[in-house]
Design a protein around this motif. Structure first.
Motif, PDB file in Angstrom:
ATOM      1  N   SER A 139      -8.739  11.805  31.215  1.00  0.00           N
ATOM      2  CA  SER A 139     -10.119  11.362  31.359  1.00  0.00           C
ATOM      3  C   SER A 139     -10.411  11.269  32.854  1.00  0.00           C
ATOM      4  N   TYR A 156      -4.366  16.104  28.459  1.00  0.00           N
ATOM      5  CA  TYR A 156      -5.745  15.861  28.868  1.00  0.00           C
ATOM      6  C   TYR A 156      -5.822  14.568  29.675  1.00  0.00           C
ATOM      7  N   THR A 199      -4.112  10.760  29.440  1.00  0.00           N
ATOM      8  CA  THR A 199      -5.005  10.117  28.485  1.00  0.00           C
ATOM      9  C   THR A 199      -4.669  10.581  27.069  1.00  0.00           C
ATOM     10  N   HIS A 200      -4.409  11.865  26.923  1.00  0.00           N
ATOM     11  CA  HIS A 200      -4.009  12.447  25.639  1.00  0.00           C
ATOM     12  C   HIS A 200      -2.832  13.387  25.889  1.00  0.00           C
ATOM     13  N   TYR A 201      -1.776  13.200  25.128  1.00  0.00           N
ATOM     14  CA  TYR A 201      -0.606  14.085  25.221  1.00  0.00           C
ATOM     15  C   TYR A 201      -0.173  14.416  23.805  1.00  0.00           C
ATOM     16  N   HIS A 202      -0.071  15.706  23.510  1.00  0.00           N
ATOM     17  CA  HIS A 202       0.406  16.136  22.201  1.00  0.00           C
ATOM     18  C   HIS A 202       1.305  17.353  22.361  1.00  0.00           C
ATOM     19  N   SER A 232      -3.596  23.421  27.993  1.00  0.00           N
ATOM     20  CA  SER A 232      -2.992  23.734  26.701  1.00  0.00           C
ATOM     21  C   SER A 232      -2.054  24.923  26.889  1.00  0.00           C
ATOM     22  N   ASN A 255      -0.450  20.051  24.707  1.00  0.00           N
ATOM     23  CA  ASN A 255      -1.824  19.786  25.105  1.00  0.00           C
ATOM     24  C   ASN A 255      -1.840  18.496  25.911  1.00  0.00           C
ATOM     25  N   ALA A 312      -7.796  19.515  31.494  1.00  0.00           N
ATOM     26  CA  ALA A 312      -6.928  19.627  30.324  1.00  0.00           C
ATOM     27  C   ALA A 312      -6.152  20.934  30.428  1.00  0.00           C
TER      28      ALA A 312
END
Length: 151
Positions: free
Chosen positions: A119, A117, A141-144, A96, A115, A94
């Motif tokens: 998996s 991330y 998997t996660h994007y913000h 940030s 941010n 990840a």
């Protein structure tokens, strides 16, 4: 003769300054390469790395954020992920990105702007060999991202 020497020295300095490359340098990844080595080679900002059981969290503090920096942050992040994929001990990475933003009362505080991330499954299945062609916003998997970065 001295004038000729100084002219040669000045020419050499000018040519070397013109030839600087702003692209991140390549990282030679081997068994002794650390996560910190990879990040340090790609970004020149202050950063911290936390590692535990294959989970790697990288926090980058960028005190010099300018308009249009989102693209550079995405390029640097993608390059970092591509290089991390070469390390056997990295399973779920990840990143940030933080920068000082001026609040409603005029004070500046470090705010998370981006941010990203992955998996373990998504990180393994991504073809990092062609990382420059990847759209990290859609494959993570996660994007913000903070609203201040725009679209």
């Amino acid at each position: 003769m001295k004038k000729l020497f100084y002219l040669f020295l000045l020419t050499t300095l000018l040519l070397s300054a013109c030839g600087k490359n702003t692209a991140p340098k390549e990282v030679a990844v081997d068994k002794n390469t650390s996560v910190e080595d990879i990040v340090r080679a790609i970004v020149k900002n202050k950063f911290t790395v936390e590692k535990k059981n294959g989970i790697v969290s990288i926090s980058i503090q960028d005190n010099d954020v300018k308009k249009g920096m989102k693209n550079q942050m995405l390029k640097d992040s993608t390059k970092i992920f591509a290089e991390l994929s070469k390390l056997q001990n990295v399973k779920t990475p990840a990143i940030s990105w933080y920068a000082p933003l001026t609040g409603s009362k005029g004070g500046k505080s470090m705010t998370e702007l981006l941010n990203i991330y992955f998996s373990e499954e998504d990180f393994k299945k991504t073809n990092w060999a062609n990382y420059t062609q990847l759209n990290i916003e859609s494959i993570a998997t996660h994007y913000h991202q903070d609203a201040s970065l725009g679209q």
